[in-house]
Design an enzyme around this catalytic site. Structure first.
Site, PDB file in Angstrom:
ATOM      1  CG  ASP A  67      -0.370  -0.683   2.425  1.00 22.50           C
ATOM      2  OD1 ASP A  67       0.850  -0.577   2.614  1.00 22.50           O
ATOM      3  OD2 ASP A  67      -1.119  -1.326   3.168  1.00 22.50           O
ATOM      4  CG  ASP A 136      -9.150  -1.670  11.643  1.00 18.25           C
ATOM      5  OD1 ASP A 136      -8.218  -2.413  11.238  1.00 18.25           O
ATOM      6  OD2 ASP A 136      -9.449  -0.606  11.064  1.00 18.25           O
ATOM      7  CG  HIS A 138      -6.133  -2.537   8.636  1.00 14.40           C
ATOM      8  ND1 HIS A 138      -6.350  -1.343   9.287  1.00 14.40           N
ATOM      9  CD2 HIS A 138      -4.791  -2.731   8.671  1.00 14.40           C
ATOM     10  CE1 HIS A 138      -5.193  -0.849   9.693  1.00 14.40           C
ATOM     11  NE2 HIS A 138      -4.233  -1.685   9.333  1.00 14.40           N
ATOM     12  CD  GLU A 143      -8.901   0.679   7.719  1.00 16.07           C
ATOM     13  OE1 GLU A 143      -8.873  -0.315   8.466  1.00 16.07           O
ATOM     14  OE2 GLU A 143      -8.328   1.747   8.001  1.00 16.07           O
TER      15      GLU A 143
HETATM   16  C1  F6R Z   1       1.227  -1.608   6.086  1.00 20.98           C
HETATM   17  C2  F6R Z   1      -0.053  -2.304   6.133  1.00 20.98           C
HETATM   18  C3  F6R Z   1      -0.897  -2.309   7.374  1.00 20.98           C
HETATM   19  C4  F6R Z   1      -0.103  -2.561   8.639  1.00 20.98           C
HETATM   20  C5  F6R Z   1      -1.031  -2.542   9.854  1.00 20.98           C
HETATM   21  C6  F6R Z   1      -0.291  -2.774  11.149  1.00 20.98           C
HETATM   22  O1  F6R Z   1       1.837  -1.767   4.816  1.00 20.98           O
HETATM   23  O2  F6R Z   1      -0.434  -2.863   5.151  1.00 20.98           O
HETATM   24  O3  F6R Z   1      -1.892  -3.289   7.234  1.00 20.98           O
HETATM   25  O4  F6R Z   1       0.525  -3.803   8.546  1.00 20.98           O
HETATM   26  O5  F6R Z   1      -1.685  -1.316   9.913  1.00 20.98           O
HETATM   27  O6  F6R Z   1       0.524  -1.663  11.399  1.00 20.98           O
HETATM   28  P1  F6R Z   1       1.647  -1.707  12.545  1.00 20.98           P
HETATM   29  O7  F6R Z   1       2.633  -2.714  12.122  1.00 20.98           O
HETATM   30  O8  F6R Z   1       2.226  -0.317  12.535  1.00 20.98           O
HETATM   31  O9  F6R Z   1       0.931  -2.065  13.800  1.00 20.98           O
END
Ligand code: F6R
Length: 261
Positions: A67, A136, A138, A143
């Site tokens: 992303d 959440d 994702h 989301e």
């Molecule tokens: C990032 C991504 C997100 C993160 C997720 C967890 O490329 O795709 O899904 O993996 O938001 O974020 P952290 O690791 O910061 O808790």
């Protein structure tokens, strides 16, 4: 789903790095799907160590990131392109032509998303996809309520995710509301997935992902339908799982030839 419980985040990242290194050793032209965020940071530093000390060759690897924020240039320190460059790519011998990250500055987002999908297909699909887990539920930035068969597209973040991302921006900046993310259908086509999650804040969502019903409200729960997923979590993130003893028993008795460590 294989659930592996390690002592802490460092051990989780070290195992994930060994798994990725194993894939690259076996297939030097492997296609890697990569994630950003706090979770995989130590995995990247461990892979850089393996590259330096064990001479792991990344020169034939192709990468696709999950992303990117809409509206951020790769030069912006909060962009995922910047993150990847700083934490991983600039330390390796890998040509920019082999690196793919959704284009946050695209003038035609739908067309660039289609091109991203096409590029993944042209490279033969993703061999191993690294994933982090949002509190959440994702994966990528799919989301809650995302279509479980979605493809790469623009998504609006939840307010919770916007808040979680705020620390990467200076106080006077507006945190982007939109991202381009690989879809859940895209992620599910990877031949193998490695999900990393650690820390107490992830315990509840880990239990929902692994042992809850498959639902678009917890997008990561779709991984229960994937044929090859390793979920690497630490003890703190495992606390709400019902079958902890079984997962530990399975890992302890894993045949030697299936092990990465
Ligand atoms: C990032 C991504 C997100 C993160 C997720 C967890 O490329 O795709 O899904 O993996 O938001 O974020 P952290 O690791 O910061 O808790």
């Amino acid at each position: 789903m294989e659930v592996v419980i390690k002592k802490n985040g460092e051990e989780c990242c070290s195992l994930a790095a060994k798994l990725i290194a194993g894939v690259v050793r076996q297939k030097p032209g492997a296609v890697l799907g990569l994630a950003t965020g706090r979770t995989p940071e130590l995995m990247y530093s461990e892979l850089v160590r393996i590259y330096r000390e064990e001479k792991l060759d990344f020169s034939k690897v192709t990468t696709f990131n999950l992303d990117e924020y809409v509206g951020l240039s790769p030069k912006h320190p909060a962009s995922y392109a910047y993150y990847m460059q700083e934490k991983f790519f600039r330390h390796l011998h890998i040509s920019p032509a082999q690196i793919h990250i959704p284009d946050g500055l695209s003038k035609n987002v739908p067309a660039s998303c289609d091109d991203y999908e096409e590029a993944i297909r042209k490279h033969g699909g993703i061999d191993v996809q690294v994933l982090g887990l949002g509190t959440d539920g994702h994966i990528g930035f799919n989301e809650p309520s995302s279509s479980l068969s979605s493809r790469t597209r623009i998504k609006t973040l939840t307010q919770k995710t916007v808040e979680a991302n705020r620390s990467q921006f200076s106080p006077e900046e507006t945190v982007p509301r939109h991202v381009i993310t690989m879809g859940i259908g895209t992620i599910m086509e990877a031949r193998q997935c490695v999900m990393l999650a650690y820390g107490e804040s992830k315990a509840e969502v880990v239990a929902k992902m692994v042992e809850g019903p498959i639902t678009a409200v917890i997008p990561a729960s779709i991984l229960q339908l994937h044929p090859k997923v390793m979920v690497i979590i630490d003890e703190a993130a495992s606390r709400k799982l019902r079958l902890i003893d079984y997962y530990q028993f399975v890992y302890k008795n894993k045949p030697e030839w299936q092990r990465y460590e």
